[in-house]
Design a protein around this motif. Structure first.
Motif, PDB file in Angstrom:
ATOM      1  N   GLY A  27       0.834  -1.195   0.000  1.00 32.72           N
ATOM      2  CA  GLY A  27       0.000   0.000   0.000  1.00 32.72           C
ATOM      3  C   GLY A  27       0.871   1.247   0.000  1.00 32.72           C
ATOM      4  N   ASP A  28       0.511   2.205  -0.826  1.00 28.83           N
ATOM      5  CA  ASP A  28       1.319   3.415  -0.957  1.00 28.83           C
ATOM      6  C   ASP A  28       1.479   4.151   0.366  1.00 28.83           C
ATOM      7  N   TYR A  29       0.398   4.292   1.125  1.00 29.92           N
ATOM      8  CA  TYR A  29       0.466   5.008   2.392  1.00 29.92           C
ATOM      9  C   TYR A  29       1.147   4.160   3.460  1.00 29.92           C
ATOM     10  N   TRP A  30       0.768   2.912   3.546  1.00 31.57           N
ATOM     11  CA  TRP A  30       1.286   2.045   4.614  1.00 31.57           C
ATOM     12  C   TRP A  30       2.792   1.840   4.504  1.00 31.57           C
ATOM     13  N   HIS A  31       3.281   1.700   3.262  1.00 27.53           N
ATOM     14  CA  HIS A  31       4.710   1.439   3.049  1.00 27.53           C
ATOM     15  C   HIS A  31       5.457   2.674   2.537  1.00 27.53           C
ATOM     16  N   PHE A  32       4.784   3.817   2.488  1.00 26.77           N
ATOM     17  CA  PHE A  32       5.394   5.074   2.058  1.00 26.77           C
ATOM     18  C   PHE A  32       6.063   4.930   0.690  1.00 26.77           C
ATOM     19  N   ASN A  33       5.249   4.736  -0.330  1.00 26.42           N
ATOM     20  CA  ASN A  33       5.772   4.611  -1.686  1.00 26.42           C
ATOM     21  C   ASN A  33       6.771   5.740  -1.945  1.00 26.42           C
ATOM     22  N   PRO A  34       8.037   5.396  -2.250  1.00 20.88           N
ATOM     23  CA  PRO A  34       9.062   6.435  -2.435  1.00 20.88           C
ATOM     24  C   PRO A  34       8.759   7.413  -3.566  1.00 20.88           C
ATOM     25  N   ARG A  35       7.885   7.033  -4.483  1.00 21.16           N
ATOM     26  CA  ARG A  35       7.503   7.972  -5.544  1.00 21.16           C
ATOM     27  C   ARG A  35       6.509   9.012  -5.035  1.00 21.16           C
ATOM     28  N   GLU A  42       6.530  11.766   7.874  1.00 22.39           N
ATOM     29  CA  GLU A  42       6.168  11.040   9.089  1.00 22.39           C
ATOM     30  C   GLU A  42       4.679  11.121   9.354  1.00 22.39           C
ATOM     31  N   THR A  43       4.219  10.127  10.069  1.00 22.30           N
ATOM     32  CA  THR A  43       2.831  10.063  10.495  1.00 22.30           C
ATOM     33  C   THR A  43       2.782   9.305  11.815  1.00 22.30           C
ATOM     34  N   THR A  44       1.611   9.236  12.396  1.00 18.25           N
ATOM     35  CA  THR A  44       1.436   8.494  13.632  1.00 18.25           C
ATOM     36  C   THR A  44       0.430   7.379  13.388  1.00 18.25           C
ATOM     37  N   LYS A  48       2.160   5.624  17.585  1.00 17.60           N
ATOM     38  CA  LYS A  48       3.602   5.564  17.382  1.00 17.60           C
ATOM     39  C   LYS A  48       3.986   6.375  16.149  1.00 17.60           C
ATOM     40  N   LYS A  49       5.008   7.232  16.300  1.00 16.51           N
ATOM     41  CA  LYS A  49       5.487   8.014  15.171  1.00 16.51           C
ATOM     42  C   LYS A  49       6.270   7.098  14.225  1.00 16.51           C
ATOM     43  N   ILE A  50       5.962   7.206  12.937  1.00 17.57           N
ATOM     44  CA  ILE A  50       6.654   6.413  11.921  1.00 17.57           C
ATOM     45  C   ILE A  50       7.188   7.369  10.869  1.00 17.57           C
ATOM     46  N   ILE A  51       8.457   7.206  10.524  1.00 19.56           N
ATOM     47  CA  ILE A  51       9.119   8.013   9.499  1.00 19.56           C
ATOM     48  C   ILE A  51       9.353   7.112   8.290  1.00 19.56           C
ATOM     49  N   ALA A  52       9.125   7.674   7.095  1.00 14.86           N
ATOM     50  CA  ALA A  52       9.217   6.889   5.862  1.00 14.86           C
ATOM     51  C   ALA A  52      10.532   6.127   5.761  1.00 14.86           C
TER      52      ALA A  52
END
Length: 103
Positions: A27-35, A42-44, A48-52
């Motif tokens: 998933g683009d959002y879940w796995h932070f599509n590099p494109r 980052e998101t929460t 929990k804070k997650i950085i791409a």
């Protein structure tokens, strides 16, 4: 392929056990599509804070682990599948065929 199977310590999207092939739909959002996301995005999630860039490293280690168990992993990004399902399926078929040739 069988959906949502446990391989080692990870649940994978699709598994073809006889051929030791894993298909992951990222998933683009879940796995932070590099494109779509930069490394500092980052998101929460679940408090929990997650950085791409950290997510990408986790995913890389996950792929390394699955490869170390002898599995070959093919990834399809959500964006690519939604844009052109036929092309994605052709590329998957071509990749599967190439795996046959390696044996």
């Amino acid at each position: 392929f069988r959906s949502e199977q446990l391989v080692g310590k990870f649940r994978v999207d699709e598994l073809w056990e006889d051929r030791k092939i894993i298909l992951e739909i990222c998933g683009d959002y879940w796995h932070f599509n590099p494109r779509l996301y930069g490394p500092e995005w980052e998101t929460t999630r679940n408090g929990k804070k997650i950085i791409a860039s950290q997510k990408w490293e986790e995913d890389r280690k996950r792929m390394e682990y699955l490869n170390s168990l002898g599995y070959k992993v093919y990834v399809i990004w959500e964006r690519d599948f939604e844009a052109d399902q036929k092309r994605c399926m052709k590329e998957l078929k071509d990749w599967l065929y190439s795996q046959d040739k390696e044996k």
